[in-house]
Design a protein around this motif. Structure first.
Motif, mmCIF file in Angstrom:
data_model
loop_
_atom_site.group_PDB
_atom_site.id
_atom_site.type_symbol
_atom_site.label_atom_id
_atom_site.label_comp_id
_atom_site.label_asym_id
_atom_site.label_seq_id
_atom_site.Cartn_x
_atom_site.Cartn_y
_atom_site.Cartn_z
ATOM 1 N N LEU A 15 0.945 1.898 1.383
ATOM 2 C CA LEU A 15 0.308 0.766 2.067
ATOM 3 C C LEU A 15 0.473 0.889 3.580
ATOM 4 N N TYR A 16 1.604 1.404 4.005
ATOM 5 C CA TYR A 16 1.831 1.604 5.442
ATOM 6 C C TYR A 16 0.868 2.668 5.972
ATOM 7 N N ALA A 17 0.729 3.752 5.229
ATOM 8 C CA ALA A 17 -0.184 4.820 5.660
ATOM 9 C C ALA A 17 -1.625 4.335 5.727
ATOM 10 N N MET A 18 -1.950 3.353 4.894
ATOM 11 C CA MET A 18 -3.304 2.778 4.891
ATOM 12 C C MET A 18 -3.470 1.737 5.982
ATOM 13 N N GLY A 19 -2.374 1.308 6.586
ATOM 14 C CA GLY A 19 -2.459 0.194 7.532
ATOM 15 C C GLY A 19 -2.688 -1.114 6.810
ATOM 16 N N VAL B 94 -4.560 -2.383 12.533
ATOM 17 C CA VAL B 94 -3.418 -1.479 12.475
ATOM 18 C C VAL B 94 -3.909 -0.059 12.691
ATOM 19 N N LEU B 96 -3.726 3.744 12.484
ATOM 20 C CA LEU B 96 -3.054 4.561 11.480
ATOM 21 C C LEU B 96 -1.830 5.209 12.116
ATOM 22 N N PRO B 97 -0.715 5.192 11.400
ATOM 23 C CA PRO B 97 0.572 5.471 12.038
ATOM 24 C C PRO B 97 0.873 6.952 12.239
#
Lengths: 293, 172
Positions: A15-19, B94, B96-97
């Motif tokens: 979920l973090y990688a997807m934003g 957001v 992308l990180p």
């Protein structure tokens, strides 16, 4: 970092990688990343996928006027015209030559007027040969005229018959729809428009005899060669319900018999597929309906 | 382009406009908004060209990342009523990180992009929808769950399972 603490965050890497984390969740996960190599590696391994998804949209041709607007306003300089691709260049150079007057006379198509002139001349010659011939020819012409009128009348009658049949069929369909909608045992499921069709919606209604009617509205026009396909999304695999062809205003009413394998209510979806439909959904989702839990 | 050469921007536009416009239309579903986003993207690329780092990814990936971000911004401002506060859970787009982790973007070949597109199409319907809502509309997992009227745990699982499948397809 203990396993227990890592376990709380394990599922969040994707979920973090997807934003797709909310602000608080993201902050907490980033704090966790500072001490968890495992999660850093998991996120890193997923980044090519999430970045690659930007390439997942179908490339589209932009309006031609946009180029001058964008380049002109951004740089303040009137842009030079786009260089013609090689194929277009060849067309420009040689296409014009083919259409030029220089070559036009070489292969000239037969002219309809010339043929008519020939037959008119021949007819006049025949008429001049004797009055009896002219009379027969005139009778033949009148007969042909009458036959053409009769064919036209027959076509009109056929069309009226088809329209009458269509009206009867529509009336029967309306009655069948009303029977389902107003029945005492009716079940229903709302389907809502997805990102590709935010204004679309539909309602599926069914009775105990497994007759279903789906009333859809606001569906976008179909690209040539495509069709909408309705699905029952069962836990194992989606089952095709029917093909849906909306009218010019995006409305559609379809009736179908629910297959025995389907227990209602279940998730239903409308996708766009190649003409004739497919065995399993492959196209974008336009409508989605989920039973209340 | 970093030297402020208009012809370089024109060349980048001609080469990548179809991908940029296609993504903007995919997110916004509106020609006027998509054209405005294209304008913003190339404007940003023009002013920030010196910040572009070729070792971190291709030009088209850079442009598409900007496009997604600008398009989702616009989608959110379109969704929000003028007289209301942002919707519950709404956060800034957001990014992308990649920069936070120092991860280098892999340059996606046409073949791997096609493989990814094909794998996305082949995902189970509800996994695909959850991923597309999160990615192309910029919804958080909570918002996806609300939109699909599903438990948040279910959405979380679907997005994760779908992404892992896509990763496998990309690496195969």
């Amino acid at each position: 970092m203990s396993d227990t603490q890592h376990g709380q965050f394990d599922a969040l890497a994707a979920l973090y990688a997807m934003g797709a984390l909310g602000e608080d969740e993201r902050d907490a996960f980033e704090t966790h990343l500072e001490v968890c190599v495992e999660c850093v590696n998991e996120v890193k391994s997923l980044l090519p996928v999430t970045h690659g998804l930007t390439h997942g949209a179908l490339p589209l041709e932009a309006p031609a006027a946009l180029r001058a607007r964008v380049l002109g306003e951004v740089t303040g300089v009137t842009p030079s015209p786009r260089e013609a691709p090689a194929a277009a260049l060849l067309d420009t150079r040689f296409g014009a030559l083919e259409g030029s007057e220089t070559f036009a006379h070489v292969v000239e198509p037969p002219r309809r007027g010339a043929g008519l002139l020939f037959w008119l001349t021949a007819t006049l010659l025949v008429a001049a040969a004797g009055g009896g011939g002219w009379y027969v020819s005139e009778l033949d012409r009148q007969t042909q005229g009458l036959r053409a009128n009769m064919d036209a009348a027959m076509q009109l009658a056929k069309r009226a018959e088809l329209e009458l049949e269509s009206v009867r069929s529509a009336a029967a369909e309306r009655e069948a729809v009303l029977a389902i909608v107003t029945g005492s045992d009716v079940g229903q499921l709302e389907l809502t428009g997805q990102p590709l069709a935010p204004r679309a919606s539909a309602r599926a209604l069914w009775n105990a005899a497994a007759d279903m009617v789906v009333l859809a509205t606001g569906l976008p026009p179909l690209p040539a060669g495509d069709v909408y396909q309705l699905w029952f999304v069962l836990p194992d695999a989606p089952v095709s319900a029917t093909l849906v062809k909306p009218g010019p205003r995006g409305d559609a009413t379809v009736m179908l018999k629910v297959p025995d394998a389907v227990t209602l209510p279940t998730v239903m979806a409308l996708t766009i597929e190649p003409a004739g439909g497919v065995d399993a959904p492959t196209g974008d989702v336009y409508l989605l309906g989920q039973p209340a839990e | 382009m970093a030297e402020g050469e208009p012809d370089a921007l024109a060349a980048a536009y001609d080469r990548h406009i179809r991908a940029v416009y296609g993504l903007a239309m995919r997110v916004l579903q509106d020609q006027g908004d998509a054209e405005d986003v294209v304008q913003e993207v190339f404007s940003q690329a023009w002013t920030q060209a010196k910040q572009y780092d070729a070792t971190r990814g291709s030009v088209v990936s850079w442009l598409l990342t900007i496009t997604r971000s600008r398009a989702i911004d616009r989608l959110r401002s379109r969704r929000a009523r003028p007289d209301s506060a942002p919707a519950s859970g709404e956060v800034a787009v957001v990014e992308l990180p990649d920069s936070a982790l120092g991860a280098e973007n892999e340059v996606l070949t046409a073949e791997s992009a096609a493989r990814l597109r094909s794998a996305l199409s082949a995902l189970p319907l509800l996994e695909r929808v959850a991923i597309e809502l999160a990615y192309f509309e910029g919804l958080t997992q909570t918002q996806v769950a609300e939109r699909l009227e599903q438990p948040i745990g279910t959405v979380k699982t679907r997005i994760r399972t779908g992404l892992l499948t896509l990763r496998e397809a990309l690496n195969s």
